[in-house]
Design a protein around this motif. Structure first.
Motif, PDB file in Angstrom:
ATOM      1  N   LEU A  28       0.832  -1.205   0.000  1.00 27.18           N
ATOM      2  CA  LEU A  28       0.000   0.000   0.000  1.00 27.18           C
ATOM      3  C   LEU A  28       0.870   1.261   0.000  1.00 27.18           C
ATOM      4  O   LEU A  28       0.569   2.237  -0.688  1.00 27.18           O
ATOM      5  CB  LEU A  28      -0.949   0.009   1.201  1.00 27.18           C
ATOM      6  N   TRP A  29       1.939   1.241   0.792  1.00 29.16           N
ATOM      7  CA  TRP A  29       2.844   2.387   0.861  1.00 29.16           C
ATOM      8  C   TRP A  29       3.409   2.726  -0.526  1.00 29.16           C
ATOM      9  O   TRP A  29       3.482   3.891  -0.909  1.00 29.16           O
ATOM     10  CB  TRP A  29       3.976   2.121   1.855  1.00 29.16           C
ATOM     11  N   SER A  30       3.790   1.724  -1.269  1.00 30.69           N
ATOM     12  CA  SER A  30       4.425   1.957  -2.574  1.00 30.69           C
ATOM     13  C   SER A  30       3.473   2.611  -3.581  1.00 30.69           C
ATOM     14  O   SER A  30       3.927   3.168  -4.577  1.00 30.69           O
ATOM     15  CB  SER A  30       4.964   0.636  -3.148  1.00 30.69           C
ATOM     16  N   ARG A  31       2.182   2.565  -3.307  1.00 27.02           N
ATOM     17  CA  ARG A  31       1.204   3.157  -4.229  1.00 27.02           C
ATOM     18  C   ARG A  31       0.758   4.558  -3.826  1.00 27.02           C
ATOM     19  O   ARG A  31      -0.060   5.170  -4.522  1.00 27.02           O
ATOM     20  CB  ARG A  31      -0.018   2.243  -4.342  1.00 27.02           C
ATOM     21  N   LEU A  32       1.266   5.086  -2.712  1.00 24.22           N
ATOM     22  CA  LEU A  32       0.840   6.413  -2.271  1.00 24.22           C
ATOM     23  C   LEU A  32       1.307   7.483  -3.248  1.00 24.22           C
ATOM     24  O   LEU A  32       2.427   7.447  -3.752  1.00 24.22           O
ATOM     25  CB  LEU A  32       1.380   6.717  -0.872  1.00 24.22           C
ATOM     26  N   ASP A  33       0.434   8.462  -3.494  1.00 20.20           N
ATOM     27  CA  ASP A  33       0.701   9.575  -4.405  1.00 20.20           C
ATOM     28  C   ASP A  33       0.703  10.858  -3.572  1.00 20.20           C
ATOM     29  O   ASP A  33      -0.361  11.347  -3.155  1.00 20.20           O
ATOM     30  CB  ASP A  33      -0.381   9.617  -5.485  1.00 20.20           C
ATOM     31  N   ALA A  34       1.895  11.407  -3.324  1.00 17.53           N
ATOM     32  CA  ALA A  34       2.043  12.572  -2.442  1.00 17.53           C
ATOM     33  C   ALA A  34       1.243  13.775  -2.939  1.00 17.53           C
ATOM     34  O   ALA A  34       0.603  14.471  -2.146  1.00 17.53           O
ATOM     35  CB  ALA A  34       3.520  12.925  -2.291  1.00 17.53           C
ATOM     36  N   GLU A  35       1.260  14.040  -4.243  1.00 15.71           N
ATOM     37  CA  GLU A  35       0.533  15.197  -4.774  1.00 15.71           C
ATOM     38  C   GLU A  35      -0.972  15.040  -4.571  1.00 15.71           C
ATOM     39  O   GLU A  35      -1.657  15.989  -4.188  1.00 15.71           O
ATOM     40  CB  GLU A  35       0.866  15.407  -6.245  1.00 15.71           C
ATOM     41  N   ALA A  36      -1.487  13.855  -4.812  1.00 19.05           N
ATOM     42  CA  ALA A  36      -2.917  13.608  -4.619  1.00 19.05           C
ATOM     43  C   ALA A  36      -3.300  13.736  -3.146  1.00 19.05           C
ATOM     44  O   ALA A  36      -4.358  14.295  -2.821  1.00 19.05           O
ATOM     45  CB  ALA A  36      -3.294  12.228  -5.156  1.00 19.05           C
ATOM     46  N   ILE A  37      -2.450  13.244  -2.259  1.00 18.15           N
ATOM     47  CA  ILE A  37      -2.721  13.334  -0.820  1.00 18.15           C
ATOM     48  C   ILE A  37      -2.724  14.795  -0.381  1.00 18.15           C
ATOM     49  O   ILE A  37      -3.600  15.227   0.379  1.00 18.15           O
ATOM     50  CB  ILE A  37      -1.711  12.491  -0.013  1.00 18.15           C
ATOM     51  N   ALA A  38      -1.771  15.591  -0.860  1.00  9.65           N
ATOM     52  CA  ALA A  38      -1.732  17.019  -0.514  1.00  9.65           C
ATOM     53  C   ALA A  38      -3.019  17.708  -0.963  1.00  9.65           C
ATOM     54  O   ALA A  38      -3.619  18.472  -0.194  1.00  9.65           O
ATOM     55  CB  ALA A  38      -0.507  17.673  -1.135  1.00  9.65           C
ATOM     56  N   ARG A  39      -3.442  17.458  -2.192  1.00  9.56           N
ATOM     57  CA  ARG A  39      -4.688  18.061  -2.693  1.00  9.56           C
ATOM     58  C   ARG A  39      -5.881  17.639  -1.832  1.00  9.56           C
ATOM     59  O   ARG A  39      -6.705  18.468  -1.436  1.00  9.56           O
ATOM     60  CB  ARG A  39      -4.932  17.662  -4.150  1.00  9.56           C
ATOM     61  N   GLU A  40      -5.975  16.342  -1.563  1.00  6.29           N
ATOM     62  CA  GLU A  40      -7.103  15.809  -0.797  1.00  6.29           C
ATOM     63  C   GLU A  40      -7.216  16.434   0.589  1.00  6.29           C
ATOM     64  O   GLU A  40      -8.313  16.638   1.109  1.00  6.29           O
ATOM     65  CB  GLU A  40      -6.960  14.284  -0.677  1.00  6.29           C
ATOM     66  N   HIS A  41      -6.070  16.758   1.198  1.00  5.62           N
ATOM     67  CA  HIS A  41      -6.055  17.267   2.574  1.00  5.62           C
ATOM     68  C   HIS A  41      -5.815  18.773   2.650  1.00  5.62           C
ATOM     69  O   HIS A  41      -5.625  19.313   3.748  1.00  5.62           O
ATOM     70  CB  HIS A  41      -5.018  16.498   3.396  1.00  5.62           C
ATOM     71  N   GLY A  42      -5.807  19.454   1.499  1.00  3.33           N
ATOM     72  CA  GLY A  42      -5.632  20.903   1.488  1.00  3.33           C
ATOM     73  C   GLY A  42      -4.287  21.352   2.024  1.00  3.33           C
ATOM     74  O   GLY A  42      -4.160  22.422   2.623  1.00  3.33           O
ATOM     75  N   ALA A  43      -3.259  20.546   1.810  1.00  8.48           N
ATOM     76  CA  ALA A  43      -1.910  20.840   2.298  1.00  8.48           C
ATOM     77  C   ALA A  43      -1.053  21.427   1.178  1.00  8.48           C
ATOM     78  O   ALA A  43      -1.294  21.170  -0.002  1.00  8.48           O
ATOM     79  CB  ALA A  43      -1.260  19.567   2.836  1.00  8.48           C
ATOM     80  N   ALA A  44      -0.060  22.220   1.550  1.00  7.14           N
ATOM     81  CA  ALA A  44       0.888  22.745   0.569  1.00  7.14           C
ATOM     82  C   ALA A  44       1.710  21.608  -0.033  1.00  7.14           C
ATOM     83  O   ALA A  44       2.108  21.668  -1.198  1.00  7.14           O
ATOM     84  CB  ALA A  44       1.815  23.774   1.219  1.00  7.14           C
ATOM     85  N   ALA A  45       1.956  20.581   0.769  1.00  3.17           N
ATOM     86  CA  ALA A  45       2.708  19.413   0.306  1.00  3.17           C
ATOM     87  C   ALA A  45       2.417  18.243   1.231  1.00  3.17           C
ATOM     88  O   ALA A  45       2.063  18.426   2.395  1.00  3.17           O
ATOM     89  CB  ALA A  45       4.209  19.703   0.296  1.00  3.17           C
ATOM     90  N   ALA A  46       2.576  17.051   0.703  1.00  2.00           N
ATOM     91  CA  ALA A  46       2.564  15.825   1.501  1.00  2.00           C
ATOM     92  C   ALA A  46       3.916  15.163   1.272  1.00  2.00           C
ATOM     93  O   ALA A  46       4.355  15.013   0.133  1.00  2.00           O
ATOM     94  CB  ALA A  46       1.432  14.896   1.066  1.00  2.00           C
TER      95      ALA A  46
END
Length: 189
Positions: A28-46
């Motif tokens: 599951l970790w290997s499939r994480l998408d940092a840009e998508a997570i940042a967008r989803e959580h309203g963060a400047a970056a993940a």
């Protein structure tokens, strides 16, 4: 997982990890998408801050209050700390202030890995990381000093503890830095 937001005092990251919920499944970790997570959580970056492996024997932390659990790509993670970052892209060997309210305990007989800074400060490795070197293992840590690009006046050592070492940040912020392989170290007061 670090969710970074920029506030009046600069960048700050909210830290989530899988302790004590699960062992962070690699598939599951290997499939994480940092840009998508940042967008989803309203963060400047993940920032995908792992895989990472704890080195202390125990973590003492008051887990009785309200726990914030967030699911990232199917992996449940608990909010553990906030970090006042030195910049949006912190460099190695620069301390960051971490509010984690915990005690890290290393038992006698445990081998610890330390950075000694130019001012005589001691930093104990709390986690080793496979972010930069996916093959780094515990067995590599004793000789890690030959691989690090340490600042002038700094040194690295491995030593066996004679006595228990407690890094107590339960009532005050921790100072934490990373080396150039993203292994994390806590300052020993």
């Amino acid at each position: 997982m670090l969710l970074v937001r920029v506030g009046d005092n600069g960048p700050e990251a909210t830290v989530y990890n899988t302790f004590p919920l699960n062992d962070c499944p690699a598939e599951l970790w290997s499939r994480l998408d940092a840009e998508a997570i940042a967008r989803e959580h309203g963060a400047a970056a993940a920032l995908l801050n792992g895989p990472r492996y704890w080195l202390m024997d125990t973590v003492e932390k008051d887990m009785t209050g309200r726990r914030e659990v967030v699911t990232f790509g199917g992996i449940d993670m608990m909010r553990q700390a906030t970090v006042a970052l030195t910049s949006m892209n912190p460099g190695p060997y620069l301390p960051n202030t971490v509010n984690r309210h915990a005690v890290f305990v290393y038992r006698p007989g445990r081998t610890v890995f330390e950075l000694l800074d130019a001012e005589g400060g001691r930093w104990v490795m709390q986690t080793y990381s496979q972010v930069v070197d996916a093959t780094l293992s515990f067995d590599d840590l004793a000789g890690l000093g030959d691989r690090l690009r340490l600042p002038d006046g700094w040194s690295y050592r491995a030593r066996v503890l004679d006595d228990e070492l407690r890094i107590d940040t339960s009532t005050e912020a921790a100072q934490v830095l990373q080396d150039d392989l993203t292994n994390s170290y806590s300052w020993v007061r």
